[in-house]
Enzyme design. Structure first.
Site, PDB file in Angstrom:
ATOM      1  N   GLY A  79     -89.336 -47.943  15.532  1.00 25.56           N
ATOM      2  CA  GLY A  79     -88.563 -47.851  14.468  1.00 25.56           C
ATOM      3  C   GLY A  79     -86.928 -47.891  14.646  1.00 25.56           C
ATOM      4  O   GLY A  79     -86.487 -48.649  14.100  1.00 25.56           O
ATOM      5  N   HIS A  80     -86.645 -47.000  15.677  1.00 30.96           N
ATOM      6  CA  HIS A  80     -85.197 -47.142  15.898  1.00 30.96           C
ATOM      7  C   HIS A  80     -84.757 -48.463  16.424  1.00 30.96           C
ATOM      8  O   HIS A  80     -83.666 -48.763  16.332  1.00 30.96           O
ATOM      9  CB  HIS A  80     -84.999 -45.730  17.054  1.00 30.96           C
ATOM     10  CG  HIS A  80     -85.464 -44.484  16.450  1.00 30.96           C
ATOM     11  ND1 HIS A  80     -86.361 -43.840  17.196  1.00 30.96           N
ATOM     12  CD2 HIS A  80     -84.861 -43.782  15.494  1.00 30.96           C
ATOM     13  CE1 HIS A  80     -86.541 -42.643  16.580  1.00 30.96           C
ATOM     14  NE2 HIS A  80     -85.608 -42.671  15.567  1.00 30.96           N
TER      15      HIS A  80
END
Ligand code: PAF
Length: 282
Positions: A36-37
């Site tokens: 996600g990051h």
């Protein structure tokens, strides 16, 4: 890739980057980076000359009894992943430098956007988020900043703060990144026991079921929420914190889904609290 802890050195570096005429993309994180990051870092890489990632587990946004001390940390692995995704500079200050003794200033967005959902179950959380971000934005002076849709309420609160305080920063929201079975990626997933991990995809499955009901014509908020409630409570080891359907603009509860709404939930698996959401577009 540079790795800086010191605030003054960061300012110097940012000033040099600016003098060279570069645009800056900024991804604020609390570390323990996952896909996600990394999707945010890659988006920042594609749209900016220089990419800054902050890694700072912000004590101000954790309440008493929450998992500040246990929050996972792995700076070495984070540095490797961030560099591979295109980060130019990691900024990871020490808490005592970021909030020195006597630190007294807080920034808080008031009203319905911070009152419900996570704002209700985690009092002071968003005040901690907006306070850390206003400081980070002042230090990094980004042109663009990148956030994930998984933290939908955080996105709205930060966008409001940027608008209200006249920051000249483009706010970019990227889609939630999910595991193959639908579980939204989160640094906290690592706390799940194998049994809880096997059960956790019920969150997204129940949201998808609501979406299907909505597409089939159901508009009653209580009926839609009840569907999620029944599916989640049928799974062992779940404790619902909230399931809410709220308008996307002010996050006010919607009895009928007549305009675009956020279906948001927070559920505990043992002591691990996970959040997820979808938007029902009208
Ligand atoms: O979403 C997070 O990881 C945090 O709330 C943030 C935006 C980095 C602020 O500490």
């Amino acid at each position: 890739m540079d790795y800086l802890q010191d605030l003054v050195t960061l300012r110097g570096k940012i000033s040099t980057v600016r003098k060279q005429g570069n645009s800056i993309g900024f991804v604020p994180t609390m570390g323990f980076l996952h896909e996600g990051h990394l999707s945010l870092i890659r988006a920042a890489r594609a749209q900016n000359d220089f990419v800054v990632v902050s890694i700072f587990v912000n004590p101000l946004q954790f309440g008493k009894g929450e998992d500040y001390a246990e929050y996972p940390r792995d700076l070495e692995n984070d540095s490797r992943l961030a560099a591979a995704a295109g980060c130019d500079l990691i900024f990871s200050p020490a808490v005592r430098d970021f909030y020195p003794p006597g630190y007294a200033t807080h920034v808080e967005a008031l009203g319905s956007i911070t009152q419900g959902l996570c704002g209700a179950s985690r009092p002071g959380h968003f005040r901690g988020v907006t306070t850390v971000l206003v400081k980070l934005f002042n230090l990094v002076t980004p042109d663009r900043t990148y956030f994930g849709q998984k933290d939908a309420q955080q996105c709205l609160v930060v966008k409001k703060m940027l608008d209200d305080l006249n920051f000249n920063i483009q706010f970019k929201i990227m889609p939630t990144v999910r595991e193959a079975d639908g579980l939204a990626m989160s640094s906290r997933n690592k706390f799940l026991t194998p049994r809880q991990r096997a059960a956790a995809p019920v969150l997204y499955q129940s949201l998808r079921q609501v979406e299907a009901l909505f597409r089939g014509g159901e508009r009653n908020g209580a009926v839609l929420k009840d569907k999620v409630h029944r599916l989640i409570t049928a799974v062992p080891e779940t404790e619902i914190d909230y399931i809410e359907i709220v308008g996307v603009d002010g996050l006010k509860p919607a009895e009928q889904v007549e305009k675009s709404c956020l279906v948001a939930l927070a559920v505990k698996f043992g002591s691990t609290r996970l959040i997820d959401n979808i938007i029902l577009e009208v």
